[in-house]
Design a protein around this motif. Structure first.
Motif, PDB file in Angstrom:
ATOM      1  N   ARG A  92       0.833  -1.199   0.000  1.00 47.17           N
ATOM      2  CA  ARG A  92       0.000   0.000   0.000  1.00 47.17           C
ATOM      3  C   ARG A  92       0.870   1.251   0.000  1.00 47.17           C
ATOM      4  NH1 ARG A  92      -2.861   0.364   5.050  1.00 47.17           N
ATOM      5  NH2 ARG A  92      -4.170   1.915   4.029  1.00 47.17           N
ATOM      6  N   GLU A  93       0.264   2.349  -0.403  1.00 48.53           N
ATOM      7  CA  GLU A  93       0.927   3.644  -0.339  1.00 48.53           C
ATOM      8  C   GLU A  93       0.014   4.617   0.390  1.00 48.53           C
ATOM      9  OE1 GLU A  93       3.434   5.921  -3.541  1.00 48.53           O
ATOM     10  OE2 GLU A  93       1.340   6.563  -3.748  1.00 48.53           O
ATOM     11  N   LEU A  94       0.517   5.209   1.464  1.00 53.03           N
ATOM     12  CA  LEU A  94      -0.214   6.228   2.204  1.00 53.03           C
ATOM     13  C   LEU A  94       0.229   7.587   1.684  1.00 53.03           C
ATOM     14  CD1 LEU A  94       0.252   4.805   5.836  1.00 53.03           C
ATOM     15  CD2 LEU A  94      -1.426   4.141   4.107  1.00 53.03           C
ATOM     16  N   VAL A  95      -0.711   8.483   1.480  1.00 57.99           N
ATOM     17  CA  VAL A  95      -0.396   9.793   0.922  1.00 57.99           C
ATOM     18  C   VAL A  95      -0.732  10.874   1.942  1.00 57.99           C
ATOM     19  CG1 VAL A  95      -0.891  11.440  -0.922  1.00 57.99           C
ATOM     20  CG2 VAL A  95      -0.797   8.990  -1.430  1.00 57.99           C
ATOM     21  N   SER A  96       0.227  11.769   2.163  1.00 55.89           N
ATOM     22  CA  SER A  96       0.045  12.885   3.087  1.00 55.89           C
ATOM     23  C   SER A  96       0.136  14.188   2.314  1.00 55.89           C
ATOM     24  CB  SER A  96       1.128  12.835   4.178  1.00 55.89           C
ATOM     25  OG  SER A  96       1.070  13.988   4.995  1.00 55.89           O
ATOM     26  N   LYS A  97      -0.865  15.054   2.487  1.00 56.13           N
ATOM     27  CA  LYS A  97      -0.880  16.344   1.793  1.00 56.13           C
ATOM     28  C   LYS A  97      -1.552  17.380   2.679  1.00 56.13           C
ATOM     29  CE  LYS A  97      -5.135  14.969  -0.596  1.00 56.13           C
ATOM     30  NZ  LYS A  97      -5.779  14.718  -1.914  1.00 56.13           N
ATOM     31  N   PRO A  98      -1.314  18.659   2.422  1.00 54.91           N
ATOM     32  CA  PRO A  98      -1.921  19.702   3.247  1.00 54.91           C
ATOM     33  C   PRO A  98      -3.433  19.552   3.342  1.00 54.91           C
ATOM     34  CG  PRO A  98      -0.248  20.641   1.814  1.00 54.91           C
ATOM     35  CD  PRO A  98      -0.415  19.203   1.385  1.00 54.91           C
ATOM     36  N   GLY A  99      -3.948  19.776   4.530  1.00 61.75           N
ATOM     37  CA  GLY A  99      -5.387  19.661   4.766  1.00 61.75           C
ATOM     38  C   GLY A  99      -5.803  18.303   5.274  1.00 61.75           C
ATOM     39  N   GLU A 100      -4.888  17.313   5.234  1.00 57.82           N
ATOM     40  CA  GLU A 100      -5.203  15.977   5.715  1.00 57.82           C
ATOM     41  C   GLU A 100      -4.110  15.506   6.666  1.00 57.82           C
ATOM     42  OE1 GLU A 100      -5.811  13.203   2.575  1.00 57.82           O
ATOM     43  OE2 GLU A 100      -7.820  13.922   2.124  1.00 57.82           O
ATOM     44  N   GLY A 101      -4.502  15.142   7.881  1.00 57.19           N
ATOM     45  CA  GLY A 101      -3.564  14.517   8.790  1.00 57.19           C
ATOM     46  C   GLY A 101      -3.431  13.041   8.435  1.00 57.19           C
ATOM     47  N   SER A 135      -7.196   1.433  26.472  1.00 54.58           N
ATOM     48  CA  SER A 135      -7.709   0.554  27.515  1.00 54.58           C
ATOM     49  C   SER A 135      -8.491   1.335  28.564  1.00 54.58           C
ATOM     50  CB  SER A 135      -6.542  -0.202  28.175  1.00 54.58           C
ATOM     51  OG  SER A 135      -6.987  -0.965  29.267  1.00 54.58           O
ATOM     52  N   GLU A 136      -7.991   2.547  28.902  1.00 47.53           N
ATOM     53  CA  GLU A 136      -8.706   3.381  29.880  1.00 47.53           C
ATOM     54  C   GLU A 136     -10.044   3.850  29.322  1.00 47.53           C
ATOM     55  OE1 GLU A 136      -6.200   6.553  31.114  1.00 47.53           O
ATOM     56  OE2 GLU A 136      -4.643   5.228  31.941  1.00 47.53           O
ATOM     57  N   LEU A 137     -10.077   4.207  28.042  1.00 49.88           N
ATOM     58  CA  LEU A 137     -11.335   4.664  27.437  1.00 49.88           C
ATOM     59  C   LEU A 137     -12.363   3.542  27.350  1.00 49.88           C
ATOM     60  CD1 LEU A 137      -9.955   6.894  24.530  1.00 49.88           C
ATOM     61  CD2 LEU A 137     -10.998   7.664  26.672  1.00 49.88           C
ATOM     62  N   LEU A 138     -11.894   2.333  27.060  1.00 51.51           N
ATOM     63  CA  LEU A 138     -12.790   1.181  26.961  1.00 51.51           C
ATOM     64  C   LEU A 138     -13.133   0.608  28.326  1.00 51.51           C
ATOM     65  CD1 LEU A 138     -11.111  -0.768  23.997  1.00 51.51           C
ATOM     66  CD2 LEU A 138     -13.248   0.526  23.906  1.00 51.51           C
ATOM     67  N   ASP A 139     -12.299   0.927  29.328  1.00 51.87           N
ATOM     68  CA  ASP A 139     -12.394   0.293  30.636  1.00 51.87           C
ATOM     69  C   ASP A 139     -12.329  -1.227  30.491  1.00 51.87           C
ATOM     70  OD1 ASP A 139     -12.548   0.193  33.400  1.00 51.87           O
ATOM     71  OD2 ASP A 139     -14.742   0.140  33.428  1.00 51.87           O
ATOM     72  N   ALA A 140     -11.415  -1.672  29.630  1.00 53.67           N
ATOM     73  CA  ALA A 140     -11.266  -3.097  29.336  1.00 53.67           C
ATOM     74  C   ALA A 140      -9.898  -3.320  28.701  1.00 53.67           C
ATOM     75  CB  ALA A 140     -12.366  -3.579  28.390  1.00 53.67           C
ATOM     76  N   PRO A 141      -9.384  -4.543  28.777  1.00 52.94           N
ATOM     77  CA  PRO A 141      -8.108  -4.831  28.112  1.00 52.94           C
ATOM     78  C   PRO A 141      -8.225  -4.704  26.594  1.00 52.94           C
ATOM     79  CG  PRO A 141      -8.686  -6.554  29.701  1.00 52.94           C
ATOM     80  CD  PRO A 141      -9.900  -5.692  29.536  1.00 52.94           C
ATOM     81  N   VAL A 142      -7.121  -4.384  25.967  1.00 56.14           N
ATOM     82  CA  VAL A 142      -7.034  -4.330  24.510  1.00 56.14           C
ATOM     83  C   VAL A 142      -6.337  -5.615  24.059  1.00 56.14           C
ATOM     84  CG1 VAL A 142      -6.079  -3.082  22.535  1.00 56.14           C
ATOM     85  CG2 VAL A 142      -6.959  -1.819  24.513  1.00 56.14           C
ATOM     86  N   LEU A 143      -7.082  -6.537  23.486  1.00 56.62           N
ATOM     87  CA  LEU A 143      -6.570  -7.878  23.207  1.00 56.62           C
ATOM     88  C   LEU A 143      -6.053  -8.045  21.781  1.00 56.62           C
ATOM     89  CD1 LEU A 143      -9.266 -10.000  25.080  1.00 56.62           C
ATOM     90  CD2 LEU A 143      -7.069  -9.173  25.926  1.00 56.62           C
ATOM     91  N   ASP A 144      -6.405  -7.134  20.872  1.00 56.71           N
ATOM     92  CA  ASP A 144      -5.931  -7.203  19.489  1.00 56.71           C
ATOM     93  C   ASP A 144      -5.144  -5.949  19.155  1.00 56.71           C
ATOM     94  OD1 ASP A 144      -7.287  -9.678  18.872  1.00 56.71           O
ATOM     95  OD2 ASP A 144      -9.152  -8.526  18.853  1.00 56.71           O
ATOM     96  N   ASP A 145      -4.282  -6.026  18.159  1.00 61.67           N
ATOM     97  CA  ASP A 145      -3.510  -4.866  17.735  1.00 61.67           C
ATOM     98  C   ASP A 145      -4.428  -3.720  17.326  1.00 61.67           C
ATOM     99  OD1 ASP A 145      -1.147  -6.189  18.162  1.00 61.67           O
ATOM    100  OD2 ASP A 145      -0.889  -6.801  16.080  1.00 61.67           O
ATOM    101  N   LEU A 146      -4.011  -2.497  17.653  1.00 62.01           N
ATOM    102  CA  LEU A 146      -4.752  -1.300  17.258  1.00 62.01           C
ATOM    103  C   LEU A 146      -4.402  -0.963  15.823  1.00 62.01           C
ATOM    104  CD1 LEU A 146      -6.485   1.206  17.886  1.00 62.01           C
ATOM    105  CD2 LEU A 146      -4.422   2.268  18.845  1.00 62.01           C
ATOM    106  N   GLU A 147      -5.416  -0.842  14.958  1.00 60.86           N
ATOM    107  CA  GLU A 147      -5.201  -0.590  13.534  1.00 60.86           C
ATOM    108  C   GLU A 147      -6.001   0.641  13.111  1.00 60.86           C
ATOM    109  OE1 GLU A 147      -6.375  -4.123  11.532  1.00 60.86           O
ATOM    110  OE2 GLU A 147      -4.844  -5.389  12.475  1.00 60.86           O
ATOM    111  N   PHE A 148      -5.285   1.719  12.788  1.00 63.64           N
ATOM    112  CA  PHE A 148      -5.909   2.951  12.336  1.00 63.64           C
ATOM    113  C   PHE A 148      -6.142   2.918  10.828  1.00 63.64           C
ATOM    114  CE2 PHE A 148      -4.142   4.847  16.247  1.00 63.64           C
ATOM    115  CZ  PHE A 148      -5.225   5.616  16.652  1.00 63.64           C
ATOM    116  N   THR A 149      -7.153   3.680  10.390  1.00 58.76           N
ATOM    117  CA  THR A 149      -7.201   4.020   8.974  1.00 58.76           C
ATOM    118  C   THR A 149      -6.186   5.135   8.742  1.00 58.76           C
ATOM    119  OG1 THR A 149      -8.996   5.571   9.424  1.00 58.76           O
ATOM    120  CG2 THR A 149      -9.611   3.379   8.697  1.00 58.76           C
ATOM    121  N   ASP A 150      -6.119   5.665   7.538  1.00 57.54           N
ATOM    122  CA  ASP A 150      -4.958   6.472   7.166  1.00 57.54           C
ATOM    123  C   ASP A 150      -5.053   7.957   7.488  1.00 57.54           C
ATOM    124  OD1 ASP A 150      -4.820   4.567   4.100  1.00 57.54           O
ATOM    125  OD2 ASP A 150      -4.123   4.063   6.118  1.00 57.54           O
TER     126      ASP A 150
END
Length: 328
Positions: A92-101, A135-150
């Motif tokens: 994949r290729e992630l693209v970063s440009k002004p106006g988008e974090g 984990s604090e926001l969920l008030d629960a353990p995080v059992l799987d990897d955290l995967e963000f969109t882009d």
């Protein structure tokens, strides 16, 4: 916490070999090349390290590519102000440009291509810190990897909040000594940034963060959960849980999936991890980590430590150490 200036440099018209040596010496091992054959590279950069975060502001005047053998074990946020950048992540290729974090798992970055007049602010959050916050926001353990969109639209209301927090962080670091905010102020700004990212940028835990309370659960599912709690320290399997609940294994699995969005054994693991964490944080308890782990059904200490770190972003020994220091 104290401010640490990791590096501050301005390099004009360096060749690829000089830039590669510079990055290896000041930031991380990488192979740097110009975008055009035999072109010279001009960059300027300023980095800070604050606790679990690295913050930098940089500009690439000439354009270059940076190939990595393995990025840091962190999630990176890029807030661009000019120019473009592409990041190769596997196929994949992630693209970063002004106006988008841009938010990404930096450990998966293979190559960054910075175009001419590219400038951005970046913040790298150690994975353990972001997992701990989730984990604090969920008030629960995080059992799987955290995967963000882009990407996140910086012109949206939530995107503007992220950009504003980024500017505040940078101002708090670069202000003159007389005007500089306290380290506690900067630390809380960075924590607010993590919460903003977790709430504004879609990821594989977003639905759980928004999920309302579960509807009334079936009697047999409730019986299974009660049995888990009552025998949490014993070595139980799914067949035993189903038998005690008066149902079949398949029906029990279906009920957990429908009403708890997980499997019976993952639910049991969550109970055990939460219980172990509560015991480790309890100042009234003086048990060793291994003893607490065994009492909550974990017989293999290495496996327990790995699961605990994945779920809460810190080692169980660190939790116990904080308990002891708070008790003094």
């Amino acid at each position: 916490m104290r401010y640490v200036t990791q590096s501050m440099f301005k390099i004009e018209e360096a060749d690829a070999e000089e830039m590669t040596a510079h990055y290896a010496r000041t930031l991380f091992p990488a192979v740097v090349e110009p975008l055009h054959r035999r072109a010279l590279i001009s960059v300027e950069d300023r980095h800070y390290t604050v606790g679990y975060c690295s913050i930098w502001n940089g500009k690439c005047n000439s354009g270059m590519s940076v190939s990595l053998s393995g990025g840091p074990d962190a999630y990176g946020l890029y807030i661009p102000s000019s120019g473009g950048m592409a990041i190769d992540v596997g196929y994949r290729e992630l693209v970063s440009k002004p106006g988008e974090g841009l938010v990404g798992d930096m450990s998966s970055f293979e190559r960054l291509t910075l175009h001419e007049q590219r400038s951005h602010m970046g913040i790298a959050f150690e994975k353990s810190a972001l997992i701990r916050q989730l984990s604090e926001l969920l008030d629960a353990p995080v059992l799987d990897d955290l995967e963000f969109t882009d990407t996140v639209d910086l012109s949206s209301a939530r995107g503007m909040q992220i950009a504003t927090l980024g500017n505040l962080v940078w101002q708090s670091l670069t202000a003159e000594d007389a005007d500089r905010s306290s380290s506690a102020f900067t630390e809380h700004l960075l924590q607010a940034m993590m919460i903003a990212l977790l709430e504004a940028v879609p990821h594989n835990y977003s639905e759980r963060m928004l999920k309302p309370a579960s509807p009334a659960i079936p009697r047999r599912l409730k019986r299974a959960i009660e049995y888990m709690h009552a025998n949490v320290g014993s070595n139980m399997g799914i067949a035993e849980i189903a038998r005690e609940a008066g149902t079949s294994v398949r029906a029990l699995q279906a009920a957990f999936q429908q009403f708890k969005d997980t499997t019976p054994l993952n639910y049991l693991r969550t109970i055990r991890l939460q219980g172990a964490r509560g015991a480790l944080m309890d100042p009234a308890r003086s048990q060793a980590v291994a003893e607490i782990a065994r009492s909550w059904g974990f017989s293999h200490m290495g496996r327990f430590a790995a699961l605990y770190h994945q779920a809460f972003g810190e080692m169980p020994s660190n939790t116990a150490r904080l308990r002891r220091s708070d008790d003094r």
